[in-house]
Design an enzyme around this catalytic site. Structure first.
Site, PDB file in Angstrom:
ATOM      1  N   ASP A 129     -30.380  23.048   8.587  1.00 27.03           N
ATOM      2  CA  ASP A 129     -29.878  22.302   7.673  1.00 27.03           C
ATOM      3  C   ASP A 129     -28.342  21.593   8.086  1.00 27.03           C
ATOM      4  O   ASP A 129     -27.738  22.239   8.647  1.00 27.03           O
ATOM      5  CB  ASP A 129     -29.615  23.081   6.274  1.00 27.03           C
ATOM      6  CG  ASP A 129     -29.305  21.980   5.264  1.00 27.03           C
ATOM      7  OD1 ASP A 129     -29.910  21.484   4.464  1.00 27.03           O
ATOM      8  OD2 ASP A 129     -27.883  22.210   4.817  1.00 27.03           O
ATOM      9  N   GLU A 170     -24.682  19.538   6.835  1.00 29.24           N
ATOM     10  CA  GLU A 170     -23.930  18.954   5.810  1.00 29.24           C
ATOM     11  C   GLU A 170     -23.109  17.781   6.476  1.00 29.24           C
ATOM     12  O   GLU A 170     -22.685  18.012   7.485  1.00 29.24           O
ATOM     13  CB  GLU A 170     -22.889  20.013   5.016  1.00 29.24           C
ATOM     14  CG  GLU A 170     -23.997  21.063   4.442  1.00 29.24           C
ATOM     15  CD  GLU A 170     -24.762  20.495   3.173  1.00 29.24           C
ATOM     16  OE1 GLU A 170     -24.580  19.458   2.718  1.00 29.24           O
ATOM     17  OE2 GLU A 170     -25.745  21.216   2.809  1.00 29.24           O
ATOM     18  N   HIS A 228     -25.505  23.543  -0.902  1.00 34.01           N
ATOM     19  CA  HIS A 228     -24.704  22.581  -0.251  1.00 34.01           C
ATOM     20  C   HIS A 228     -23.660  22.968   0.658  1.00 34.01           C
ATOM     21  O   HIS A 228     -22.833  22.438   1.333  1.00 34.01           O
ATOM     22  CB  HIS A 228     -24.161  21.422  -1.070  1.00 34.01           C
ATOM     23  CG  HIS A 228     -24.978  20.846  -2.138  1.00 34.01           C
ATOM     24  ND1 HIS A 228     -26.161  20.168  -1.796  1.00 34.01           N
ATOM     25  CD2 HIS A 228     -24.992  20.944  -3.470  1.00 34.01           C
ATOM     26  CE1 HIS A 228     -26.758  19.758  -2.864  1.00 34.01           C
ATOM     27  NE2 HIS A 228     -26.000  20.078  -3.913  1.00 34.01           N
ATOM     28  N   ASP A 247     -28.090  26.924   2.263  1.00 35.63           N
ATOM     29  CA  ASP A 247     -29.552  26.136   2.207  1.00 35.63           C
ATOM     30  C   ASP A 247     -30.406  26.446   3.255  1.00 35.63           C
ATOM     31  O   ASP A 247     -31.778  26.396   3.260  1.00 35.63           O
ATOM     32  CB  ASP A 247     -29.155  24.519   2.192  1.00 35.63           C
ATOM     33  CG  ASP A 247     -28.364  24.207   0.882  1.00 35.63           C
ATOM     34  OD1 ASP A 247     -28.147  25.151  -0.035  1.00 35.63           O
ATOM     35  OD2 ASP A 247     -28.016  22.809   0.949  1.00 35.63           O
TER      36      ASP A 247
END
Length: 222
Positions: free
Chosen positions: A14, A16, A175, A180
């Site tokens: 993941d 961001e 987030h 996540d």
């Protein structure tokens, strides 16, 4: 593991970011969790690898994206632990290659929730940092938990899919790349461990790349 995924090691990823454009917008966090097997033959999340990243020089920072993730690139506490992209990626890649070798796999395959978004930012960072030779991931193939969750639970949103699977999900922690990734890894393992493979009716036609040893997959095959 070798037989289940054609010599690919699933790695949940993941990211961001500070926007949606992988070429121009900053990559701010990345987390990776390899999926391994326990002594009972069940799929389980391995050890997490993660990094907070400094925006690359000239990176675009969309304020709406920062507001959504809650990430402040100028926060002094964040700046104290943030790394430059190149050493952070190469550190993570080195660890993943060790796990891959331990599991007798030839390549890592990215697992994600809306996986091509994560792969696009990862590939852009690899190009930007001249890290192609360090990259353990397949360049375009992914396993997407959006599709798997839709098939298994009729849900496509990560939080709803986790809850449908009986996995705790704290929206206040969402987030964060690490959180996540952890939840996506739990979800992926839950689906794998509860849904058996369908019977194979045709013999496999495996074509191997002589240079890499990895079976070739057409882009249309996924």
């Amino acid at each position: 593991m070798v037989e289940r995924f054609r010599k690919f090691l699933p790695v949940v990823v993941d990211v961001e970011t500070a926007g949606f454009n992988a070429a121009t917008d900053a990559l701010l966090e990345i987390a990776c969790i390899p999926i391994v097997m326990d002594d009972e033959g069940k799929f389980v999340p391995g050890e997490p690898l993660s990094a907070h990243l400094n925006p690359f020089e000239g990176a675009n920072l969309e304020q709406r994206a920062l507001d959504f993730t809650g990430i402040d690139p100028n926060n002094p506490m964040r700046k104290a632990i943030a790394e430059e992209e190149q050493p952070a990626l190469r550190r993570i890649f080195k660890e993943l290659k060790a796990v891959r070798k331990d599991n007798d796999c030839l390549k890592c395959i990215l697992v994600g929730h809306n996986a091509h978004f994560d792969l696009s930012f990862l590939n852009a960072a690899i190009e930007r940092t001249n890290s192609k030779n360090h990259n353990p991931f397949h360049q375009f193939s992914v396993l997407d938990t959006v599709t798997l969750s839709a098939l298994a639970f009729g849900q496509t949103v990560l939080a709803r899919a986790c809850r449908a699977a009986g996995i705790e999900f704290d929206g206040s922690e969402a987030h964060s790349a690490l959180y996540d990734t952890q939840k996506t890894a739990e979800l992926f393992c839950k689906i794998l461990n509860h849904y058996s493979m369908m019977p194979i009716s045709l013999p496999e036609d495996n074509t191997t790349d002589e240079q890499s040893g990895v079976e070739l997959v057409n882009k249309d095959d996924g």
